[in-house]
Design a protein around this motif. Structure first.
Motif, PDB file in Angstrom:
ATOM      1  N   VAL A   1      35.480  44.193  63.063  1.00 59.27           N
ATOM      2  CA  VAL A   1      34.248  44.545  62.810  1.00 59.27           C
ATOM      3  C   VAL A   1      33.319  43.319  63.555  1.00 59.27           C
ATOM      4  N   GLU A   2      32.475  43.350  64.459  1.00 57.63           N
ATOM      5  CA  GLU A   2      31.723  42.140  64.994  1.00 57.63           C
ATOM      6  C   GLU A   2      30.564  42.022  64.044  1.00 57.63           C
ATOM      7  N   ARG A   3      29.888  42.943  63.403  1.00 53.15           N
ATOM      8  CA  ARG A   3      28.913  42.907  62.658  1.00 53.15           C
ATOM      9  C   ARG A   3      28.720  43.863  61.688  1.00 53.15           C
ATOM     10  N   PHE A   4      28.211  43.626  60.470  1.00 54.56           N
ATOM     11  CA  PHE A   4      28.126  44.590  59.443  1.00 54.56           C
ATOM     12  C   PHE A   4      27.193  43.956  58.464  1.00 54.56           C
TER      13      PHE A   4
ATOM     14  N   LEU B   1      46.078  43.545  53.829  1.00 53.35           N
ATOM     15  CA  LEU B   1      45.878  42.181  54.278  1.00 53.35           C
ATOM     16  C   LEU B   1      47.459  41.714  54.538  1.00 53.35           C
ATOM     17  N   ALA B   2      48.207  41.969  53.436  1.00 56.80           N
ATOM     18  CA  ALA B   2      49.542  41.274  53.659  1.00 56.80           C
ATOM     19  C   ALA B   2      50.374  42.031  54.813  1.00 56.80           C
ATOM     20  N   THR B   3      49.917  43.333  55.044  1.00 51.34           N
ATOM     21  CA  THR B   3      50.873  43.945  56.276  1.00 51.34           C
ATOM     22  C   THR B   3      50.176  43.463  57.602  1.00 51.34           C
ATOM     23  N   LEU B   4      48.922  43.243  57.739  1.00 48.36           N
ATOM     24  CA  LEU B   4      48.253  42.903  59.037  1.00 48.36           C
ATOM     25  C   LEU B   4      48.575  41.368  59.252  1.00 48.36           C
ATOM     26  N   ARG B   5      48.869  40.576  58.221  1.00 48.01           N
ATOM     27  CA  ARG B   5      49.656  39.291  58.427  1.00 48.01           C
ATOM     28  C   ARG B   5      51.120  39.323  58.805  1.00 48.01           C
ATOM     29  N   THR B   6      51.711  40.427  58.339  1.00 45.66           N
ATOM     30  CA  THR B   6      53.239  40.598  58.760  1.00 45.66           C
ATOM     31  C   THR B   6      53.328  40.886  60.216  1.00 45.66           C
ATOM     32  N   ILE B   7      52.458  41.786  60.704  1.00 45.95           N
ATOM     33  CA  ILE B   7      52.317  42.343  62.126  1.00 45.95           C
ATOM     34  C   ILE B   7      51.767  41.379  63.080  1.00 45.95           C
ATOM     35  N   ARG B   8      51.262  40.180  62.428  1.00 41.85           N
ATOM     36  CA  ARG B   8      50.481  39.309  63.157  1.00 41.85           C
ATOM     37  C   ARG B   8      49.210  39.704  63.737  1.00 41.85           C
ATOM     38  N   ILE B   9      48.546  40.647  62.989  1.00 45.37           N
ATOM     39  CA  ILE B   9      47.051  40.977  63.393  1.00 45.37           C
ATOM     40  C   ILE B   9      46.063  40.070  63.095  1.00 45.37           C
ATOM     41  N   LEU B  10      46.407  39.442  61.645  1.00 42.95           N
ATOM     42  CA  LEU B  10      45.589  38.402  61.192  1.00 42.95           C
ATOM     43  C   LEU B  10      46.431  37.152  60.897  1.00 42.95           C
ATOM     44  N   ASP B  11      45.701  36.193  60.880  1.00 47.68           N
ATOM     45  CA  ASP B  11      46.328  34.800  60.575  1.00 47.68           C
ATOM     46  C   ASP B  11      46.269  34.519  58.899  1.00 47.68           C
TER      47      ASP B  11
ATOM     48  N   ASN C   1      35.420  52.640  48.291  1.00 52.63           N
ATOM     49  CA  ASN C   1      35.238  51.194  48.403  1.00 52.63           C
ATOM     50  C   ASN C   1      35.165  50.738  49.949  1.00 52.63           C
ATOM     51  N   ILE C   2      34.300  49.855  50.464  1.00 59.21           N
ATOM     52  CA  ILE C   2      34.580  49.190  51.654  1.00 59.21           C
ATOM     53  C   ILE C   2      34.358  47.432  51.479  1.00 59.21           C
ATOM     54  N   PHE C   3      35.500  47.071  52.046  1.00 58.74           N
ATOM     55  CA  PHE C   3      35.474  45.683  51.940  1.00 58.74           C
ATOM     56  C   PHE C   3      35.500  44.991  53.402  1.00 58.74           C
ATOM     57  N   TYR C   4      34.718  44.158  53.502  1.00 58.03           N
ATOM     58  CA  TYR C   4      34.446  43.336  54.747  1.00 58.03           C
ATOM     59  C   TYR C   4      34.435  42.093  54.687  1.00 58.03           C
ATOM     60  N   SER C   5      35.397  41.359  55.802  1.00 57.18           N
ATOM     61  CA  SER C   5      35.499  39.830  55.588  1.00 57.18           C
ATOM     62  C   SER C   5      34.689  39.491  57.081  1.00 57.18           C
ATOM     63  N   VAL C   6      33.764  38.630  56.619  1.00 59.44           N
ATOM     64  CA  VAL C   6      32.925  37.965  57.620  1.00 59.44           C
ATOM     65  C   VAL C   6      33.681  37.215  58.618  1.00 59.44           C
ATOM     66  N   ASP C   7      34.607  36.242  57.846  1.00 60.03           N
ATOM     67  CA  ASP C   7      35.548  35.338  58.457  1.00 60.03           C
ATOM     68  C   ASP C   7      36.540  36.030  59.671  1.00 60.03           C
ATOM     69  N   LYS C   8      37.151  36.925  58.798  1.00 59.34           N
ATOM     70  CA  LYS C   8      38.383  37.486  59.683  1.00 59.34           C
ATOM     71  C   LYS C   8      37.920  38.711  60.608  1.00 59.34           C
ATOM     72  N   ARG C   9      36.635  39.199  60.329  1.00 61.40           N
ATOM     73  CA  ARG C   9      36.082  40.292  61.206  1.00 61.40           C
ATOM     74  C   ARG C   9      36.702  41.453  60.931  1.00 61.40           C
ATOM     75  N   ILE C  10      37.091  41.867  59.785  1.00 56.80           N
ATOM     76  CA  ILE C  10      37.753  42.956  59.441  1.00 56.80           C
ATOM     77  C   ILE C  10      37.160  43.857  58.475  1.00 56.80           C
ATOM     78  N   LEU C  11      37.269  45.015  58.363  1.00 56.33           N
ATOM     79  CA  LEU C  11      36.707  46.060  57.246  1.00 56.33           C
ATOM     80  C   LEU C  11      37.940  46.995  56.758  1.00 56.33           C
ATOM     81  N   PHE C  12      38.158  47.058  55.751  1.00 53.03           N
ATOM     82  CA  PHE C  12      38.992  48.069  54.965  1.00 53.03           C
ATOM     83  C   PHE C  12      38.191  49.075  54.412  1.00 53.03           C
TER      84      PHE C  12
END
Length: 230
Positions: free
Chosen positions: A11-14, A220-230, A85-96
């Motif tokens: 997500v670039e903008r929400f 979140l932990a999965t995306l970090r494991t597969i190196r999609i997020l830092d 539920n929708i969870f949005y991180s502005v910093d990581k630009r990710i939405l779950f």
């Protein structure tokens, strides 16, 4: 315990107005989004929480009991309400979104056209070959097929990536779904990832049951494991 899933979007903008925003389609209300104003922190990442509601119309013949007539009635269309539920991180630009990906796609598509809403999103693009190499065991691969009369193929087994067709699909970036084992949060988990943005875990998350949103933490932990997020 059944498998659990969550839908993921870049997500670039929400930007969502405060309070409740109805979602209309052809002048009919098909859902709503509520800006709860709540924030939460998961593993150092700050998320804004929203509540989505969406009414999905199904076209199929079913029988339902009518208490007024005390009889069964056949209908060919019905609606099912989803709340999630929708969870949005502005910093990581990710939405779950903790509902299915088809519902998430329809919800976001219709939300995007509402007045006062600014939404810009896209599906994740995953490198399944790299992810398969990270898995001690790749147990399933689905991919598109050009064979006559066949739209897709699916292979499953203990070492499915050793199959020539499955291996070529991974190497040529044709795979649409992968299943395998990964070490996530200190335990081996069996997961499924799709190019449409679904993460599904088959292994019970018993170690996360005391968390408020265990699937969010796991995603979140999965995306970090597969190196999609830092």
């Amino acid at each position: 315990m059944p498998a659990q899933s969550i839908s993921i979007r870049r997500v670039e903008r929400f930007d969502i107005p405060e309070g409740r925003t109805p979602i209309l389609k052809n002048d009919l209300t098909v859902g709503a989004i509520e800006n709860t104003g709540q924030t939460l922190t998961v593993e150092g990442v700050i998320f804004k929480r929203y509540v989505g509601k969406y009414n999905q119309t199904f076209q199929e013949d079913i029988w339902v009991f009518d208490p007024l007539s005390d009889d069964l009635l056949e209908i060919n269309q019905y609606q099912k309400a989803f709340e999630f539920n929708i969870f949005y991180s502005v910093d990581k630009r990710i939405l779950f979104s903790d509902t299915t990906t088809p519902i998430t796609k329809k919800f976001l598509h219709n939300l995007k056209g509402m007045a006062g809403v600014e939404v810009d999103y896209s599906a994740l693009r995953l490198d399944f070959l790299r992810i398969s190499d990270m898995m001690p065991q790749t147990r399933g691969v689905r991919f598109n097929s050009d064979d006559q009369g066949v739209n897709s193929k699916s292979f499953s087994g203990d070492e499915v990536d050793s199959n020539n067709e499955a291996s070529e699909a991974l190497e040529n970036d044709h795979a649409t779904q992968i299943v395998g084992n990964l070490d996530i949060l200190g335990l081996s988990r069996t997961i499924m990832l799709t190019q449409s943005g679904t993460l599904l875990v088959y292994t019970p998350l018993n170690d996360l049951n005391n968390r408020e949103y265990p699937m969010l933490e796991f995603a979140l932990a999965t995306l970090r494991t597969i190196r999609i997020l830092d």
